[in-house]
Scaffold this motif. Structure first.
Motif, PDB file in Angstrom:
ATOM      1  N   VAL A 242       0.860  -1.188   0.000  1.00 53.78           N
ATOM      2  CA  VAL A 242       0.000   0.000   0.000  1.00 53.78           C
ATOM      3  C   VAL A 242       0.894   1.235   0.000  1.00 53.78           C
ATOM      4  CG1 VAL A 242      -1.777   1.281   1.244  1.00 53.78           C
ATOM      5  CG2 VAL A 242      -1.853  -1.231   1.184  1.00 53.78           C
ATOM      6  N   LEU A 243       0.752   2.048  -1.043  1.00 52.22           N
ATOM      7  CA  LEU A 243       1.602   3.226  -1.216  1.00 52.22           C
ATOM      8  C   LEU A 243       0.982   4.481  -0.620  1.00 52.22           C
ATOM      9  CD1 LEU A 243       2.695   2.494  -4.886  1.00 52.22           C
ATOM     10  CD2 LEU A 243       3.878   1.888  -2.762  1.00 52.22           C
ATOM     11  N   SER A 244      -0.333   4.596  -0.705  1.00 49.25           N
ATOM     12  CA  SER A 244      -1.028   5.738  -0.109  1.00 49.25           C
ATOM     13  C   SER A 244      -2.488   5.370   0.080  1.00 49.25           C
ATOM     14  CB  SER A 244      -0.907   6.987  -0.990  1.00 49.25           C
ATOM     15  OG  SER A 244      -1.637   6.831  -2.186  1.00 49.25           O
ATOM     16  N   GLU A 245      -3.138   6.066   1.026  1.00 49.72           N
ATOM     17  CA  GLU A 245      -4.562   5.780   1.206  1.00 49.72           C
ATOM     18  C   GLU A 245      -5.267   6.883   1.962  1.00 49.72           C
ATOM     19  OE1 GLU A 245      -5.989   2.701   4.105  1.00 49.72           O
ATOM     20  OE2 GLU A 245      -3.846   2.423   4.426  1.00 49.72           O
ATOM     21  N   THR A 246      -6.535   7.014   1.609  1.00 52.93           N
ATOM     22  CA  THR A 246      -7.522   7.791   2.343  1.00 52.93           C
ATOM     23  C   THR A 246      -8.718   6.847   2.475  1.00 52.93           C
ATOM     24  OG1 THR A 246      -8.630   8.667   0.383  1.00 52.93           O
ATOM     25  CG2 THR A 246      -6.741   9.944   1.227  1.00 52.93           C
ATOM     26  N   PRO A 247      -9.736   7.225   3.234  1.00 49.64           N
ATOM     27  CA  PRO A 247     -10.905   6.336   3.295  1.00 49.64           C
ATOM     28  C   PRO A 247     -11.543   6.093   1.924  1.00 49.64           C
ATOM     29  CG  PRO A 247     -10.963   7.897   5.106  1.00 49.64           C
ATOM     30  CD  PRO A 247      -9.833   8.330   4.194  1.00 49.64           C
ATOM     31  N   GLU A 248     -11.422   7.069   1.014  1.00 41.55           N
ATOM     32  CA  GLU A 248     -12.064   6.958  -0.306  1.00 41.55           C
ATOM     33  C   GLU A 248     -11.162   6.365  -1.375  1.00 41.55           C
ATOM     34  OE1 GLU A 248     -11.828  10.069   1.283  1.00 41.55           O
ATOM     35  OE2 GLU A 248     -13.714   9.719   2.333  1.00 41.55           O
ATOM     36  N   ARG A 249      -9.827   6.365  -1.178  1.00 44.10           N
ATOM     37  CA  ARG A 249      -8.913   5.900  -2.232  1.00 44.10           C
ATOM     38  C   ARG A 249      -7.687   5.229  -1.628  1.00 44.10           C
ATOM     39  NH1 ARG A 249      -6.917   9.286  -7.390  1.00 44.10           N
ATOM     40  NH2 ARG A 249      -8.781   8.294  -8.207  1.00 44.10           N
ATOM     41  N   LEU A 250      -7.361   4.063  -2.190  1.00 47.18           N
ATOM     42  CA  LEU A 250      -6.144   3.353  -1.808  1.00 47.18           C
ATOM     43  C   LEU A 250      -5.352   3.096  -3.081  1.00 47.18           C
ATOM     44  CD1 LEU A 250      -5.599   0.576   0.691  1.00 47.18           C
ATOM     45  CD2 LEU A 250      -4.983   0.111  -1.684  1.00 47.18           C
ATOM     46  N   ILE A 251      -4.055   3.363  -3.017  1.00 48.52           N
ATOM     47  CA  ILE A 251      -3.168   3.088  -4.146  1.00 48.52           C
ATOM     48  C   ILE A 251      -2.125   2.088  -3.675  1.00 48.52           C
ATOM     49  CG2 ILE A 251      -1.508   4.011  -5.815  1.00 48.52           C
ATOM     50  CD1 ILE A 251      -2.972   6.710  -5.588  1.00 48.52           C
ATOM     51  N   ALA A 252      -1.998   0.989  -4.418  1.00 48.56           N
ATOM     52  CA  ALA A 252      -1.027  -0.046  -4.093  1.00 48.56           C
ATOM     53  C   ALA A 252      -0.270  -0.404  -5.358  1.00 48.56           C
ATOM     54  CB  ALA A 252      -1.736  -1.270  -3.516  1.00 48.56           C
ATOM     55  N   GLY A 253       0.871  -1.057  -5.187  1.00 50.83           N
ATOM     56  CA  GLY A 253       1.643  -1.499  -6.338  1.00 50.83           C
ATOM     57  C   GLY A 253       3.124  -1.430  -6.053  1.00 50.83           C
ATOM     58  N   PHE A 254       3.909  -1.765  -7.071  1.00 55.51           N
ATOM     59  CA  PHE A 254       5.357  -1.697  -6.932  1.00 55.51           C
ATOM     60  C   PHE A 254       6.014  -1.545  -8.292  1.00 55.51           C
ATOM     61  CE2 PHE A 254       4.272  -6.268  -6.699  1.00 55.51           C
ATOM     62  CZ  PHE A 254       4.953  -6.754  -7.801  1.00 55.51           C
ATOM     63  N   ASP A 255       7.289  -1.197  -8.223  1.00 52.15           N
ATOM     64  CA  ASP A 255       8.112  -1.067  -9.421  1.00 52.15           C
ATOM     65  C   ASP A 255       9.031  -2.277  -9.476  1.00 52.15           C
ATOM     66  OD1 ASP A 255       6.876   1.382  -9.637  1.00 52.15           O
ATOM     67  OD2 ASP A 255       8.599   2.521  -8.925  1.00 52.15           O
ATOM     68  N   ASP A 256       9.159  -2.870 -10.659  1.00 49.64           N
ATOM     69  CA  ASP A 256      10.024  -4.020 -10.851  1.00 49.64           C
ATOM     70  C   ASP A 256      10.879  -3.753 -12.085  1.00 49.64           C
ATOM     71  OD1 ASP A 256      11.179  -6.521 -10.523  1.00 49.64           O
ATOM     72  OD2 ASP A 256       9.284  -7.617 -10.546  1.00 49.64           O
ATOM     73  N   SER A 257      11.834  -4.613 -12.342  1.00 46.73           N
ATOM     74  CA  SER A 257      12.718  -4.393 -13.486  1.00 46.73           C
ATOM     75  C   SER A 257      11.966  -4.452 -14.809  1.00 46.73           C
ATOM     76  CB  SER A 257      13.854  -5.412 -13.478  1.00 46.73           C
ATOM     77  OG  SER A 257      13.324  -6.731 -13.545  1.00 46.73           O
TER      78      SER A 257
END
Length: 162
Positions: A88-103
């Motif tokens: 989880v990279l960032s979140e508010t009650p209305e929006r969550l952003i998840a993910g990662f960077d790979d090669s």
């Protein structure tokens, strides 16, 4: 009508979420009066996903390991912890952003919850930026499965976490 997952036109600022993304799609489900925030919706999607999604994820991890690609739970600690294999990279009650960077590619999922107490919707937007030939190949191969997985996971939002 609750429970029907439909593909929609993505409505996120792709440049702010993942600059340079070459792939973006979005799915929405109406959840009626279910009171969930973005973290709960994401948790229900990931942890309540259909068993066949878990099997595909295990298969994916086996297949990508020889290429040095990240598998479930690898990588740097995330500010918001992990939901399943998603940092989880960032979140508010209305929006969550998840993910990662790979090669090979960078990806983000955005879970948005909107509406009022009488009628809520959850939207899952996926963004992918490929970094090389392997990333482009991987994205081409996984896209048909991604759409099935996204629909399958979103159909589970109204269910409590198992």
């Amino acid at each position: 009508m609750t429970g029907t997952v439909r593909e929609i036109t993505p409505d996120v600022d792709a440049g702010a979420v993942l600059a340079g993304a070459q792939f973006i799609d979005a799915f929405r489900v109406d959840i009626g009066t279910a009171a969930v925030n973005a973290r709960e919706a994401c948790t229900r999607m990931v942890l309540n996903g259909p068993r066949w999604v878990e099997a595909l994820t295990r298969l994916r991890n086996v297949l990508v390991t020889p290429f040095g690609l990240k598998t479930s739970g690898e990588g740097a600690p995330a500010p918001g912890g992990l939901i399943g294999l998603f940092p989880v990279l960032s979140e508010t009650p209305e929006r969550l952003i998840a993910g990662f960077d790979d090669s090979h590619l960078d990806f983000r999922i955005v879970v948005d919850v909107a509406g009022d107490a009488a009628s809520r919707q959850v939207t899952l937007t996926t963004l992918v930026k490929t970094n090389n030939f392997l990333g482009r190949t991987y994205l081409t191969l996984i896209t048909p499965f991604h759409k099935l997985v996204a629909r399958g996971m979103m159909g589970r939002i109204e269910e409590p976490v198992r």
